[in-house]
Design an enzyme around this catalytic site. Structure first.
Site, short mmCIF file in Angstrom:
data_model
loop_
_atom_site.label_atom_id
_atom_site.label_comp_id
_atom_site.label_asym_id
_atom_site.label_seq_id
_atom_site.Cartn_x
_atom_site.Cartn_y
_atom_site.Cartn_z
N SER A 120 0.82 -1.21 0.00
CA SER A 120 0.00 0.00 0.00
C SER A 120 0.85 1.25 0.00
O SER A 120 0.49 2.26 -0.59
CB SER A 120 -0.85 0.07 1.27
OG SER A 120 -1.68 -1.02 1.38
N HIS A 141 -0.88 -2.57 -7.26
CA HIS A 141 -1.61 -2.17 -6.05
C HIS A 141 -3.12 -2.20 -6.29
O HIS A 141 -3.66 -1.36 -7.01
CB HIS A 141 -1.15 -0.77 -5.61
CG HIS A 141 -1.82 -0.32 -4.36
ND1 HIS A 141 -2.22 0.97 -4.14
CD2 HIS A 141 -2.16 -1.02 -3.24
CE1 HIS A 141 -2.79 1.05 -2.95
NE2 HIS A 141 -2.78 -0.13 -2.39
N GLU A 153 -3.16 0.07 -9.55
CA GLU A 153 -2.04 0.95 -9.87
C GLU A 153 -0.85 0.07 -10.26
O GLU A 153 -0.45 -0.81 -9.49
CB GLU A 153 -1.67 1.81 -8.65
CG GLU A 153 -2.74 2.81 -8.27
CD GLU A 153 -2.46 3.52 -6.95
OE1 GLU A 153 -2.93 4.65 -6.79
OE2 GLU A 153 -1.79 2.95 -6.06
N ASN A 191 -3.37 6.34 -2.42
CA ASN A 191 -3.10 6.40 -0.97
C ASN A 191 -2.41 7.70 -0.57
O ASN A 191 -2.55 8.15 0.57
CB ASN A 191 -2.28 5.20 -0.52
CG ASN A 191 -3.18 3.98 -0.30
OD1 ASN A 191 -4.39 4.12 -0.23
ND2 ASN A 191 -2.57 2.81 -0.18
#
Ligand code: 3HC
Length: 284
Positions: A120, A141, A153, A191
């Protein structure tokens, strides 16, 4: 570009099981590795359940569902991943554990296999450096719940070569996702934005003396979020969120990145959200 036939998924928690589900649904032979046979069986049961729901709702044919479940082979031995074209890691968000795993995978899989991490917020470049083939390591991701969230991602680390990067992108598409290409910066794209935003939401709980229910209602009905921040952090897992916050804070030093004390206390108390049956809410 080498066609991907067999995928290994290491770690079958919420994310790994979701990724394995996507792989078997896409017709890929999948080998899922967990540390114990029981954990592997639990994940397989979860996948079988969600695929059965799809059959009940007319989204999947019963035979296709059975074939998909059959395509998932479980193991506790990393060496069983030797024949995989791609291995996706979805273990605990701890750098040391990931470095050790990638160091082991390095000598298990074929030289042209691609290794992907679902981290993450850790550095893909740092994880890749645990191997002798950093050019074959990428970030893939996924978002929680992986079978439902469209984005993946595709993260290019400092030394990632073009072929594995594009192989990861093509795999994302094959899994039915909307891939985006990005570079290995802290928190990548989503994130980097979402973690400080969720931390702000949690701080507002105390600042505005609002209940989790009302905070969730506020963001759902006032900002159009599909689920409120407390429900979302419970879904993601307090541990995953705190670790991601710490990793971002360590790199970017912005106060908003640091995990709010309230979340740290929940982590210490073992209230990790849905996975432990209690977070901001209780789950039976
Ligand atoms: N795996 C597989 N299938 C699942 C599932 C799961 N974990 N959870 C639910 N499903 C299936 C179920 O079969 C369910 O149908 P059923 O209830 O009839 O059995 C079906 O999906 C639909 O579920 P919902 O009715 O709950 O679907 P919603 O329309 O309510 O949408 C949602 C759910 C997509 C999760 C939506 O609420 C949403 O978009 N929430 C925001 C999630 C989000 O922001 N995630 C990102 C978190 S950040 C992150 O992951 C990054 C990380 O690095 C920290």
């Amino acid at each position: 570009m080498t066609e991907v036939r067999t995928v290994g998924v290491v770690g079958l928690g919420a994310m790994g099981a979701g990724i394995a589900q996507l792989c078997v649904e896409a017709g890929l032979e999948t080998i899922g590795r967990e540390v114990t046979a029981e954990l592997g069986e639990t994940a397989k049961g979860r996948i079988a359940h969600f695929l059965a729901r799809k059959v009940e709702k007319g989204q999947l044919d019963g035979q296709e569902r059975n074939a998909a479940v059959e395509r998932l082979r479980l193991t506790t031995e990393l060496s069983d991943l030797a024949g995989c074209d791609v291995v996706i890691e979805a273990i605990v968000e701890e750098l040391g554990a990931k470095l050790e795993l990638f160091g082991e995978l390095d000598w298990i899989v074929a030289p042209d296999a691609m290794l992907a991490t679902n981290t993450s917020a850790l550095s893909v470049t740092e994880i890749a450096a645990a191997t002798t083939r950093p050019e074959r390591v990428v970030g893939m991701h996924f978002f929680n719940p992986a079978p439902l969230m469209p984005l993946v991602e595709i993260v290019r680390a400092e030394l990632t070569a073009d072929e594995p990067f594009e192989r990861a992108y093509a795999l994302g598409e094959r899994l039915g996702k909307t891939p985006i290409r990005c570079h290995d910066t802290p928190g990548f794209v989503v994130n980097r934005v979402l973690i400080p935003l969720l931390n702000d939401c949690i701080r507002v709980l105390d600042e505005a003396r609002v209940s989790p229910e009302d905070l969730d209602a506020a963001l759902k009905h006032g900002a159009g979020w599909p689920m409120g921040p407390c429900t979302l952090v419970d879904l993601v897992g307090i541990d995953v969120h705190v670790h991601a916050s710490e990793a971002l804070y360590e790199k970017l030093r912005e106060p908003r990145m640091a995990p709010p004390p309230r979340l740290v206390r929940m982590l210490q108390a073992g209230k990790l959200g849905r996975k432990t049956g209690e977070g901001f809410y209780r789950y039976d």
